[in-house]
Scaffold this active site. Structure first.
Site, short mmCIF file in Angstrom:
data_model
loop_
_atom_site.label_atom_id
_atom_site.label_comp_id
_atom_site.label_asym_id
_atom_site.label_seq_id
_atom_site.Cartn_x
_atom_site.Cartn_y
_atom_site.Cartn_z
N TYR A 129 0.82 -1.20 0.00
CA TYR A 129 0.00 0.00 0.00
C TYR A 129 0.86 1.25 0.00
CZ TYR A 129 -4.69 -1.96 0.71
OH TYR A 129 -5.90 -2.58 0.55
N PHE A 132 -4.71 1.97 1.28
CA PHE A 132 -5.37 1.37 2.43
C PHE A 132 -6.89 1.30 2.26
CE2 PHE A 132 -1.54 3.58 3.97
CZ PHE A 132 -0.77 2.47 4.29
N ARG A 133 -7.36 1.26 0.99
CA ARG A 133 -8.78 1.18 0.67
C ARG A 133 -9.57 2.41 1.15
NH1 ARG A 133 -9.08 -4.02 -1.24
NH2 ARG A 133 -7.82 -5.58 -0.19
N LEU A 134 -8.86 3.51 1.34
CA LEU A 134 -9.53 4.75 1.75
C LEU A 134 -9.87 5.55 0.50
CD1 LEU A 134 -7.20 5.65 4.77
CD2 LEU A 134 -9.27 4.24 4.73
#
Length: 220
Positions: free
Chosen positions: A16, A198-200
């Site tokens: 990431y 981070f999938r944000l």
């Protein structure tokens, strides 16, 4: 005992972090959804290897069961998103009975996607004729010969029909079949999604309102 599907593992924190610098981008513009879409499509056209104008279109059958497939976008602007198909195909019949659809553009190499939901209407005969004229002759013959979404006895039967239409039209101009035209998806909602570490992820949604658009940002 069979092997499990080769599903990739979730990225590690180190993986990431490699993308953090690339994700240091300004916030998505909330001014004009069609201008933003045009910019993203231009980027995709420059970087995607195959069919940057490919999109999934979801419809529903008479039982309400969703149906989805890939098609090619052929026009886009404030009036909507246009694609062409055999009107007797599964999607053609479903759209005639329930003129609503959802679209999805996914540009993997750009880490972006666009979701569209809206109503559907037929393009004008003039629009369909203009696009038909740009298609290669073999594609035009195929459109005449294909009973799209119907059962095909074997490949030879299809090739035979193509040859028959080739003989029928000879060297003359091939007219557009009455069963072949286009649909325009007029968006009621357009969502722009952009990958973040981070999938944000970043999500910006445009909602059609009286005289324009409203926007909101969503949690990933």
């Amino acid at each position: 005992m069979t092997d499990k599907p080769a599903i990739p593992a979730s990225p590690s924190e180190e993986e990431y972090l490699k993308n953090v610098a690339q994700a240091d981008l300004p916030a998505l513009s909330a001014e004009d959804p069609f201008a933003l879409f045009a910019d993203w499509l231009a980027d995709a056209s420059a970087k995607e290897v195959n069919d940057p104008n490919a999109m999934a279109i979801a419809t529903a059958d008479e039982d309400g069961l969703p149906d989805v497939r890939m098609v090619l976008l052929k026009d886009a602007g404030p009036d909507g998103f246009v694609f062409y198909t055999n009107l007797g195909s599964a999607k053609g019949r479903q759209l005639a009975a329930n003129p609503k659809a959802a679209l999805l553009f996914h540009w993997k190499s750009l880490r972006r996607q666009v979701r569209v939901r809206g109503t559907v209407s037929a393009v004008t005969p003039e629009e369909a004729d203009a696009y038909w004229a740009t298609r290669a002759r073999p594609a035009q013959l195929g459109a005449w010969a294909s009973e799209q979404s119907r059962a095909l006895p074997d490949r030879l039967a299809f090739e035979k029909k193509i040859a028959e239409y080739g003989l029928k039209f000879g060297l003359s101009k091939i007219p557009r079949p009455p069963h072949w035209s286009g649909w325009r998806v007029t968006p009621q909602q357009i969502e722009f999604w952009r990958d973040r570490p981070f999938r944000l992820h970043e999500r910006l949604v445009f909602h059609r309102a009286e005289g324009g658009w409203t926007t909101e940002r969503l949690y990933p």
